[in-house]
Scaffold this motif. Structure first.
Motif, PDB file in Angstrom:
ATOM      1  N   THR A  78      -5.211   7.409  -0.122  1.00 55.45           N
ATOM      2  CA  THR A  78      -5.796   8.318  -1.659  1.00 55.45           C
ATOM      3  C   THR A  78      -6.009   9.527  -0.953  1.00 55.45           C
ATOM      4  O   THR A  78      -6.481  10.698  -1.875  1.00 55.45           O
ATOM      5  CB  THR A  78      -7.004   7.743  -1.595  1.00 55.45           C
ATOM      6  N   GLU A  79      -6.048   9.938   0.427  1.00 56.18           N
ATOM      7  CA  GLU A  79      -6.376  11.392   1.211  1.00 56.18           C
ATOM      8  C   GLU A  79      -4.887  11.880   0.950  1.00 56.18           C
ATOM      9  O   GLU A  79      -5.292  12.961   0.498  1.00 56.18           O
ATOM     10  CB  GLU A  79      -7.080  11.487   2.307  1.00 56.18           C
ATOM     11  N   LEU A  80      -4.102  11.730   0.352  1.00 58.05           N
ATOM     12  CA  LEU A  80      -2.545  12.245  -0.074  1.00 58.05           C
ATOM     13  C   LEU A  80      -2.644  12.683  -1.104  1.00 58.05           C
ATOM     14  O   LEU A  80      -2.376  13.805  -1.179  1.00 58.05           O
ATOM     15  CB  LEU A  80      -1.110  11.303   0.536  1.00 58.05           C
ATOM     16  N   VAL A 126      -2.711  16.744  -5.274  1.00 56.60           N
ATOM     17  CA  VAL A 126      -2.877  15.872  -6.233  1.00 56.60           C
ATOM     18  C   VAL A 126      -2.401  17.885  -7.185  1.00 56.60           C
ATOM     19  O   VAL A 126      -2.974  18.761  -7.129  1.00 56.60           O
ATOM     20  CB  VAL A 126      -3.725  15.518  -6.941  1.00 56.60           C
ATOM     21  N   LYS A 127      -1.463  18.150  -8.113  1.00 56.15           N
ATOM     22  CA  LYS A 127      -1.396  18.833  -9.058  1.00 56.15           C
ATOM     23  C   LYS A 127      -0.371  18.874 -10.231  1.00 56.15           C
ATOM     24  O   LYS A 127       0.273  17.748 -10.169  1.00 56.15           O
ATOM     25  CB  LYS A 127      -0.113  20.161  -8.536  1.00 56.15           C
ATOM     26  N   HIS A 128      -1.236  18.431 -11.213  1.00 60.42           N
ATOM     27  CA  HIS A 128      -1.199  18.243 -12.794  1.00 60.42           C
ATOM     28  C   HIS A 128      -0.456  19.190 -13.151  1.00 60.42           C
ATOM     29  O   HIS A 128       0.144  20.628 -13.102  1.00 60.42           O
ATOM     30  CB  HIS A 128      -1.741  18.629 -13.625  1.00 60.42           C
ATOM     31  N   ILE A 129       1.001  18.932 -13.731  1.00 63.76           N
ATOM     32  CA  ILE A 129       2.400  19.772 -14.124  1.00 63.76           C
ATOM     33  C   ILE A 129       2.099  19.834 -15.805  1.00 63.76           C
ATOM     34  O   ILE A 129       2.268  21.059 -15.878  1.00 63.76           O
ATOM     35  CB  ILE A 129       3.303  18.995 -13.601  1.00 63.76           C
ATOM     36  N   ASN A 170       0.815  -1.451   0.355  1.00 66.50           N
ATOM     37  CA  ASN A 170       0.005  -0.046   0.025  1.00 66.50           C
ATOM     38  C   ASN A 170       0.843   1.347  -0.051  1.00 66.50           C
ATOM     39  O   ASN A 170       1.817   1.533   0.750  1.00 66.50           O
ATOM     40  CB  ASN A 170      -0.714   0.146   1.319  1.00 66.50           C
ATOM     41  N   SER A 171       0.195   1.875  -1.132  1.00 67.90           N
ATOM     42  CA  SER A 171       1.644   3.603  -1.030  1.00 67.90           C
ATOM     43  C   SER A 171       0.428   4.167  -1.929  1.00 67.90           C
ATOM     44  O   SER A 171      -0.431   4.059  -2.499  1.00 67.90           O
ATOM     45  CB  SER A 171       2.017   3.057  -1.974  1.00 67.90           C
ATOM     46  N   ILE A 172       1.046   5.644  -1.874  1.00 67.87           N
ATOM     47  CA  ILE A 172       0.755   6.172  -2.826  1.00 67.87           C
ATOM     48  C   ILE A 172       0.841   5.573  -4.762  1.00 67.87           C
ATOM     49  O   ILE A 172      -0.012   5.569  -5.519  1.00 67.87           O
ATOM     50  CB  ILE A 172       1.945   7.800  -3.278  1.00 67.87           C
ATOM     51  N   ASN A 206       2.396  16.045  -9.466  1.00 67.35           N
ATOM     52  CA  ASN A 206       2.847  16.532  -8.649  1.00 67.35           C
ATOM     53  C   ASN A 206       2.003  15.412  -7.403  1.00 67.35           C
ATOM     54  O   ASN A 206       1.116  16.133  -7.117  1.00 67.35           O
ATOM     55  CB  ASN A 206       3.479  17.933  -8.392  1.00 67.35           C
ATOM     56  N   ILE A 207       2.377  15.113  -6.633  1.00 70.44           N
ATOM     57  CA  ILE A 207       1.109  14.790  -5.458  1.00 70.44           C
ATOM     58  C   ILE A 207       1.999  14.275  -4.524  1.00 70.44           C
ATOM     59  O   ILE A 207       3.604  13.679  -4.318  1.00 70.44           O
ATOM     60  CB  ILE A 207       0.909  13.494  -5.644  1.00 70.44           C
ATOM     61  N   ASN A 208       1.833  14.449  -3.402  1.00 69.80           N
ATOM     62  CA  ASN A 208       2.708  14.474  -2.000  1.00 69.80           C
ATOM     63  C   ASN A 208       4.276  15.274  -1.982  1.00 69.80           C
ATOM     64  O   ASN A 208       5.381  15.062  -1.392  1.00 69.80           O
ATOM     65  CB  ASN A 208       2.895  13.475  -1.139  1.00 69.80           C
ATOM     66  N   GLY A 209       4.939  16.094  -2.506  1.00 66.59           N
ATOM     67  CA  GLY A 209       6.038  16.931  -3.023  1.00 66.59           C
ATOM     68  C   GLY A 209       6.924  15.720  -4.428  1.00 66.59           C
ATOM     69  O   GLY A 209       8.269  16.449  -4.207  1.00 66.59           O
TER      70      GLY A 209
END
Length: 307
Positions: free
Chosen positions: A220-222, A227-230, A195-197, A240-243
């Motif tokens: 999924t909450e993270l 989440v940011k579309h690059i 289990n992970s992102i 970019n998700i959680n850095g």
């Protein structure tokens, strides 16, 4: 830990000396491997090829991923045996500590397993337990963010499976052609991931910011909160998700190699800065300063940081 609480002082001091010395060795080893990967990445960035043709980059990266996981486990043990202290010396089992509503439960399980925060003088146990818990949280802060765990999960997958490390597409950023090498796995191999992102992204509808099953969990909450579309590279969408920079297509999920370097930098610097405040490391401040200066000499060239 009060000296009078230690059942075997000789064994205790041997453990402390061994862990302090070995933790420094693990930090220096990660630093060495990080520099190896950085060198090969800089060579790759000057190449016209959209794939990695030097296997030494893959070997060095595999080695770095493995040793970042070793460092994570070793730091976990260092906190228990050296920084907080315990009367029971036995093999340490690394436990993922999530920064969620069950955080106290995770820490209590670790403390119970290693008899942490318990004194012979029961009248002082309550205050001592709270102090140990506060120090554990302070020492463990970076490992709660989830970044280091992503690399830890990839390492567990790599022990028995192969991850593709050949792709190095190019993208234009401010009229500069940037190399963006990444590792990835395909479906149905995601079933072998812990289990992970990384694993959750195989079942996540990022455009609608939700999972296909509508099941909410820690990962999924993270995703949903960070989440940011690059940008896109052909049919590959980069988020970019959680850095960290993830590469996603219909049947694959990947992670940029520069993001793995970012984890290496952040984990190493976080550990070094924390242990530098320990009395055990007073005589090694110059060595610790050199590690920080060396590992931050080249900043990771993640796509998110270049935009």
């Amino acid at each position: 830990m009060p000296i009078k609480e230690i059942s075997n002082c000789e064994a205790h001091h041997q453990f402390v000396a061994s862990y302090n010395s070995s933790l420094m060795y693990q930090l220096q080893k990660v630093l060495y491997l990080t520099k190896e990967v950085e060198t090969y990445l800089d060579i790759q960035s000057n190449s016209s090829r959209w794939y990695i043709d030097d296997p030494r980059l893959s070997y060095s990266l595999d080695n770095l991923i493995n040793n970042l996981s070793v460092l994570t486990e070793y730091y976990h043990g260092w906190i228990i045996f050296c920084h907080i202290g315990t009367t029971v010396h036995k093999k340490v089992k690394y436990t993922l500590v999530k920064n969620d509503s069950e955080l106290d439960t995770y820490i209590e399980e670790i403390f119970k397993r290693h008899s942490i925060g318990i004194l012979q003088n029961k009248e002082n146990t309550g205050a001592y337990y709270k102090k140990c818990k506060a120090e554990f949280m302070r020492a463990y802060e970076y490992l709660l963010t989830g970044k280091a765990h992503e690399v830890y999960v990839i390492n567990n997958f790599l022990k028995h499976n192969a991850i593709t490390m050949k792709y190095a597409p190019k993208i234009f950023i401010d009229d500069n052609l940037i190399s963006a090498p990444y590792i990835h796995i395909n479906k149905p191999e995601d079933l072998l991931l812990n289990n992970s992102i990384f694993k959750s992204l195989f079942d996540h509808d990022l455009e609608n910011n939700d999972t296909s099953s509508n099941t909410k969990n820690y990962y999924t909450e993270l995703i949903n909160s960070s989440v940011k579309h690059i940008c896109n590279i052909g049919g590959i969408k980069i988020y970019n998700i959680n850095g960290l920079d993830y590469f996603i297509s219909d049947s694959t999920v990947g992670l940029s190699i520069e993001s793995i370097l970012q984890v290496s930098h952040e984990l190493t610097c976080s550990i070094v800065k924390f242990v530098s405040n320990s009395l055990d490391y007073t005589s090694k401040n110059n060595q610790i300063t050199n590690i920080i200066e060396s590992i931050t000499a080249r900043k990771p060239k993640t796509i998110n940081s270049l935009l």
